[in-house]
Design a protein around this motif. Structure first.
Motif, PDB file in Angstrom:
ATOM      1  N   LEU A 282       0.807  -1.219   0.000  1.00 32.19           N
ATOM      2  CA  LEU A 282       0.000   0.000   0.000  1.00 32.19           C
ATOM      3  C   LEU A 282       0.841   1.270   0.000  1.00 32.19           C
ATOM      4  CD1 LEU A 282      -2.714  -1.138   2.573  1.00 32.19           C
ATOM      5  CD2 LEU A 282      -2.927  -1.010   0.087  1.00 32.19           C
ATOM      6  N   THR A 343      -3.883  -0.253  -4.792  1.00 33.60           N
ATOM      7  CA  THR A 343      -5.025   0.404  -4.158  1.00 33.60           C
ATOM      8  C   THR A 343      -5.843  -0.570  -3.332  1.00 33.60           C
ATOM      9  OG1 THR A 343      -6.355   0.088  -6.164  1.00 33.60           O
ATOM     10  CG2 THR A 343      -5.169   2.181  -5.936  1.00 33.60           C
ATOM     11  N   ASP A 344      -5.655  -1.874  -3.582  1.00 37.03           N
ATOM     12  CA  ASP A 344      -6.368  -2.903  -2.821  1.00 37.03           C
ATOM     13  C   ASP A 344      -5.478  -4.140  -2.798  1.00 37.03           C
ATOM     14  OD1 ASP A 344      -7.994  -4.822  -1.708  1.00 37.03           O
ATOM     15  OD2 ASP A 344      -9.682  -4.496  -3.073  1.00 37.03           O
ATOM     16  N   ASP A 347      -6.723  -7.321  -4.401  1.00 32.14           N
ATOM     17  CA  ASP A 347      -7.084  -7.330  -5.820  1.00 32.14           C
ATOM     18  C   ASP A 347      -5.824  -7.111  -6.648  1.00 32.14           C
ATOM     19  OD1 ASP A 347      -8.081  -7.041  -8.356  1.00 32.14           O
ATOM     20  OD2 ASP A 347      -9.484  -5.422  -7.873  1.00 32.14           O
ATOM     21  N   THR A 350      -5.055  -4.221  -9.131  1.00 32.56           N
ATOM     22  CA  THR A 350      -4.766  -2.854  -8.682  1.00 32.56           C
ATOM     23  C   THR A 350      -3.304  -2.672  -8.288  1.00 32.56           C
ATOM     24  OG1 THR A 350      -5.225  -3.213  -6.314  1.00 32.56           O
ATOM     25  CG2 THR A 350      -7.112  -2.762  -7.756  1.00 32.56           C
TER      26      THR A 350
END
Length: 363
Positions: A282, A343-344, A347, A350
């Motif tokens: 992140l 961003t995730d 997932d 991303t």
């Protein structure tokens, strides 16, 4: 924000509360424990023509302890709170004493990498820091009684050092556990208790005694021992970090016999290597340097031409080439770059990504 409150009320276990008591706010400030209450009744009557006054015996009792306190954390976000790898996970807990008696609270010795800090309530100035080596009085926080306008509180800051190499998405907790213990000024309690003793319940089935201060606890808030009183709160953090992976693949683009139609790895074939850098963390990864030791079979002299791309665009500056004279291995170093954060983390679509390709000719 999470609020946990612990109350235990001094009363006879056989006592039946009147109807109005059901609406009583247990957090209200009340008569101080140990207060002596004394009452005497009088009557007068007429016998014939004579008025006679009588005085009853005097009844006395002392007010028992009602102990109630809360532990509230300062986080307004929904758990878990994001913290960066290498930073500190910090939670401030407010301990509030709403009792009708002074209470002290014992902190556990924190594990390595965790510290507690608070301002000494006795002087309002001295900052006390507790770590894994702390012993003695610094683990005891005394809180006096307050009133409806000025509740007595102390803020305890729990700090946990998050390792630099903590995995993105891993959990970090900042727990605080406190145990109610007897304060220094406890002479009124009697019964042989001393400062630092755990506050315990009056034994079940003990009848109320007007001369003795008693404590009856609410069973589902007790420790496993059934008598001592503690309260805990906890804050969850999730680690945000760069999480880099490097995958290498190879393909044959063409050969002198088949061209681009099902080419084979024969001399003169154009070989393409692909280096895919993925960031599933992140936090953006910066100063990423990719180094590739290309087998000695390939010739990086001017007799052959290499082509380098980054994310499908031809590089304006070729990587640094260092040829080992002994082994013939050519080491390519691709200049530092940044790889965007995901961003995730759940997932893969991303994830941040950089794709390096280079072509070489098989001699």
């Amino acid at each position: 924000m999470k609020l946990k409150t612990l109350a235990f009320i001094a009363a006879s276990s056989a006592m039946t509360l009147p109807a109005f008591a059901a609406d009583y706010d247990i957090t209200e400030f009340d008569t101080l424990f140990g207060t002596g209450v004394s009452n005497t009744a009088t009557l007068s009557y007429t016998s014939g023509t004579t008025t006679i006054d009588e005085t009853s015996n005097t009844v006395d009792f002392v007010v028992d302890r009602k102990v109630i306190f809360s532990v509230t954390d300062n986080q307004t976000a929904t758990d878990p709170v994001v913290v960066n790898a290498g930073d500190d996970a910090v939670t401030v807990y407010t301990i509030q004493n709403d009792s009708n008696a002074p209470i002290s609270f014992e902190l556990p010795v924190p594990p390595t990498g965790t510290t507690y800090s608070y301002v000494d309530p006795t002087d309002g100035t001295t900052v006390i820091t507790v770590d894994s080596s702390t012993t003695g009085s610094d683990l005891i926080i005394p809180l006096a009684t307050g009133d409806a306008n000025t509740p007595v509180t102390v803020d305890v800051t729990v700090t946990v050092a998050v390792p630099d190499d903590a995995a993105s998405g891993s959990q970090i907790f900042t727990p605080l556990n406190i145990t109610a213990v007897e304060p220094e000024d406890n002479a009124t309690i009697g019964g042989g208790v001393t400062a630092g003793d755990q506050i315990v319940a009056t034994a079940a089935g003990t009848a109320w005694d007007e001369d003795v201060i008693q404590t009856v606890t609410i069973g589902d808030l007790l420790n496993a021992d059934g008598v001592s009183v503690e309260l805990d709160n906890n804050q969850e953090f999730i680690v945000s970090a760069s999480d880099i992976a490097l995958v290498k693949s190879v393909a044959i683009l063409s050969d002198p016999v088949n061209g681009t139609s099902n080419p084979k790895a024969i001399p003169g074939a154009v070989v393409q290597y692909t280096l895919t850098v993925t960031n599933s963390g992140l936090i953006e990864a910066s100063d990423v340097i990719v180094v590739d030791a290309v087998p000695a079979v390939f010739d990086f002299t001017d007799a052959y031409v290499e082509l380098y791309t980054l994310d499908g665009v031809t590089m304006t500056t070729d990587p640094t080439q260092v040829i080992d004279a002994g082994t013939g291995v050519t080491t390519l170093t691709f200049a530092s770059m940044s790889v965007a954060a995901a961003t995730d983390i759940a997932d893969a679509s991303t994830y941040g990504e950089k794709v390096i390709t280079f072509t070489v000719t098989l001699p």
